[in-house]
Scaffold this motif. Structure first.
Motif: not given
Lengths: 685, 98
Positions: A465-484
């Protein structure tokens, strides 16, 4: 439909799941499996709807009042477990942690009030609808005829007793509450159908509408009762089978309730690690900065809005002048298009963003105990207020109260409340387990892994759902590793995504979606039928056409059902907000409008017409005012609330105001002895 | 001359008032049961919720989790079952006498 058939039905669902889970799932494409489960379940409901079709008014409105306590309990449980419970509650637990349990405690605790204060008395009245009850219990003072138990026979009601003002007020209030609730259900249905089949959300809504109508249109309450029994079985099997599968995978125990301590210990250990991780703290710090930034911008309005808009315009011009890539220009244009159009819109948008950022600035909330900062920040009052508001709302929802009328007798009505709570608890007590297992999966399969190697389900859910995404995954600190802290699930996605997160066969995703569909359809059916019954019985029959034959009233009811379903589907297609918010509004409204008068109707003989009308009006007014004052979406601020109580518990203030108003107005106006006999009759329940 | 209708004594007034509120022995008993149920429901809920934040120290996390989350809804189920049975018995008695 006897018990043997129901056992056979359960066996069939389990067999199909196991068959496709172990053998056939690789051979069948996802879309085919989705369509199979969608049309198979809708087909079963349709068959039940056609088999139990009727034009008899008693069967259409009340299933002939011959449903046993156990079956009525199961049907009420399905009526009760809505899209909010099935789809969104797991997400609430995930995002809010312990605070999410307010819903569990509130929604289950309300059944005590229902069992002791409301349901048996409604059944004893032997009437048709909630407005019917109000009209008989609170007649206008000029109607000085003695109202006895024989009033229950609706065919004998004369014009005086129809009590049009009270009936119309209660009818409009019931329709308003049911309608808000049904929009949320249809929104949920659209979400599930698009998830199951991959088709567009709006088309999904209208396909599912057919499923809703086929159950309720032909057979009314009689057909709905039996489809709700089947829907309950599907939804509970979907949850328990998925839970069992994940539990078997990790803990070699198919009954996760018995592996509770193991699951808890492992998940808890991972969460503590996560809380102390420096990278997680960095993410939380970034969100804290975001909170401060939004706060600053809100305080500096309207100047800040102009500055931000200029920044966007400047950036876009700069990109164009420097012949930047098409993608960058397009992105900048989209950002400008989404930017608030004026400072009033900016308050709403930024307040919402601020709240979300504040939520993410905390660590992933603990499921097992309230966070310390909740106590310090006084959010505990909000927790308790929400619990009580949901409890009171539960005991006053028109579509649940209508089910009391369908029981065989008062004894069956009392028993059915016990069974309802039993079946609901089977669901509710399993839900936190699922969330714990999902958290365990996320910690072991996603968190700490590279953004370059994301699992397929992440890509699927972020783009669904592009209008209202059901899941967001954003690399906030730019380390390319997924954090909780970088994983943001919308409340409505966690449950539907759970089987994929746990890498289970797709058949379980389809089953969960079918369970969610059953939950949303059963509640939507109950709500639409309540609206239709009220419109045809209380408005059409009592207001416009007293001579109409029962068959014609059933036809009117069916037409109303059709129109209301279409209207609700249209509103749901506009995406009116998240499901839980709409449900909270419906609960607050029903609690504040109906609860004081429903309780006093039986418990206080002096409660009269004027007290009821005033209590309803004041309760509604206080609730609406408090909601507007505290909900950011309407320009309010959560900080304006009393004792930090949020908009979700607005109804609590309405209930208190309603009781006080009822007591004062009924005490200072003349009592109506004409209703004494009716009250005495109710009290025999 | 003595008044034809002597003014009612305080005791008589209270009795009348009670009769007005509780119109039969069975209803009175039933109403008491309902009142007990509601008070118990409210008290247990409120006390549990008020204490929940401070349960961290008592064998955290299991005590808090099991007591609040699993305990409370199950308590509601038992309360409804037990009180419903009692109320149904009273109702039967009520039906026989009326």
């Amino acid at each position: 439909m006897n018990s043997r058939f129901l056992l056979f039905f359960c066996g069939g669902v389990i067999f199909i799941t196991l068959f496709f889970g172990y053998e056939g799932y690789r051979a069948i494409p996802r879309e085919t499996m989705g369509y199979l489960f969608l049309f198979l379940t809708l087909g079963v409901y349709a068959l039940a709807g056609i088999y139990f079709r009727t034009t008899n008014i008693n069967e259409y409105y009340l299933a002939n009042r011959n449903i046993s306590g156990l079956k009525n309990g199961m049907a009420t449980a399905a009526d009760w477990i809505s899209a909010a419970s099935f789809i969104s509650l797991a997400g609430q637990f995930y995002n809010l942690g312990f605070e999410g349990y307010a819903y569990l405690i509130g929604w289950s605790g309300g059944f005590c009030l229902l069992a002791f204060l409301v349901a048996p008395y409604l059944r004893q009245s032997a009437l048709y609808t909630l407005p019917d009850f109000f009209a008989h219990r609170f007649p206008r003072p000029s109607q000085n005829k003695t109202l006895g138990p024989n009033l229950s026979s609706h065919t004998n009601i004369d014009t005086d007793h129809a009590n049009l003002n009270m009936r119309l007020t209660a009818a409009l209030a019931s329709i308003l509450i049911c309608f808000v609730y049904v929009v949320a259900q249809i929104y949920g249905v659209g979400l599930i159908v698009s998830r199951l089949t991959g088709i567009d959300f709006t088309i999904g809504i209208f396909i599912a509408l057919a499923g809703i109508l086929v159950c309720s249109f032909l057979g009314g309450m009689r057909a709905i009762t039996w489809t709700q029994v089947l829907q309950y079985l599907i939804l509970i099997l979907a949850l328990l089978l998925t839970l069992g599968w994940i539990s078997m995978k990790h803990f070699s125990n198919p009954i996760p309730h018995l592996a509770y301590t193991q699951i808890l210990a492992k998940t808890q250990g991972l969460e503590i690690q996560n809380k102390n991780d420096s990278k997680e703290n960095e993410i939380r710090y970034r969100y804290e900065l975001l909170v401060l930034d939004y706060q600053k911008k809100i305080n500096a309005l309207p100047q800040s809005w102009r500055e931000e808009q200029n920044k966007h315009l400047f950036r876009l011009n700069h990109l164009k002048q420097n012949n930047a890539s098409f993608d960058l220009i397009k992105k900048a244009e989209a950002e400008l298009a989404q930017f608030p159009k004026n400072s009033e819109e900016a308050v709403v948008v930024w307040q919402k963003a601020l709240i979300e950022a504040r939520q993410h600035s905390h660590s992933l909330n603990d499921l097992t105990a309230p966070a310390n900062n909740d106590i310090r920040e006084g959010r505990w009052f909000n927790f308790i207020a929400l619990v009580f508001c949901l409890m009171i709302g539960t005991a006053s929802l028109p579509h649940i109260l209508t089910r009391s009328y369908t029981a065989q007798n008062v004894r069956a009505a009392r028993k059915s409340i016990f069974w309802t709570l039993f079946f609901i608890l089977l669901f509710y007590l399993s839900l936190p387990l699922l969330v714990m297992l999902v958290k365990y999966e996320l910690h072991t399969q996603l968190i700490g892994f590279s953004f370059d190697a994301l699992p397929n389900w992440v890509l699927y859910w972020t783009q669904l759902d592009r209008k209202d995404p059901l899941l967001h995954l954003l690399d906030m600190n730019g380390d390319n590793i997924v954090q909780a802290g970088e994983i943001i699930f919308s409340n409505d996605s966690l449950m539907l995504a759970a089987p994929e997160i746990a890498s289970l066969p797709f058949v379980l995703s389809a089953l969960i979606a079918a369970g969610a569909l059953a939950a949303a359809l059963s509640t939507a059916d109950g709500l639409l039928l309540s609206i239709a019954s009220i419109c045809s019985h209380d408005i059409y029959f009592h207001l416009f056409s007293r001579e109409s034959v029962p068959r014609k009233r059933v036809t009117v009811s069916k037409l109303v059902l059709l129109v209301m379903a279409m209207l609700a589907a249209y509103l749901a297609s506009l995406r009116p907000g998240n499901i839980v918010l709409l449900v909270e509004i419906a609960f607050s409204l029903s609690a504040s409008i109906f609860f004081p008068s429903l309780v006093l109707a039986v418990m206080w003989r002096r409660a009269n017409y004027y007290g009821t009308l005033w209590a309803m009006a004041v309760g509604l007014l206080v609730t609406v005012c408090y909601f507007f004052l505290t909900y950011p979406g309407t320009g309010g601020s959560p900080d304006s609330g009393l004792l930090d109580i949020g908009h979700g518990a607005a109804g609590l203030f309405g209930v208190i105001a309603g009781f006080i108003t009822h007591a004062i107005v009924s005490s200072v106006t003349k009592p109506n002895p004409a209703t004494d006999q009716f009250v005495a009759h109710l009290r025999r329940a | 001359m003595e008044p034809v209708n002597p003014p009612p004594s305080t005791e008589h007034l209270i009795e009348n008032l009670t009769d007005h509120i509780f119109d039969s022995a069975q209803w009175r008993q039933k109403r008491k049961l309902i009142a007990y149920a509601c008070v118990t429901w409210f008290d247990v809920t409120l006390i549990t919720l008020l204490l929940a934040p401070y349960w961290r120290g008592w064998g955290y996390p299991l005590t808090a989790f099991y007591s609040v989350i699993l305990g409370l809804p199950i308590f509601y189920l038992v309360l409804i079952y037990v009180l419903n049975q009692q109320i149904l018995k009273l109702s039967q008695k009520y039906e026989k006498t009326s």
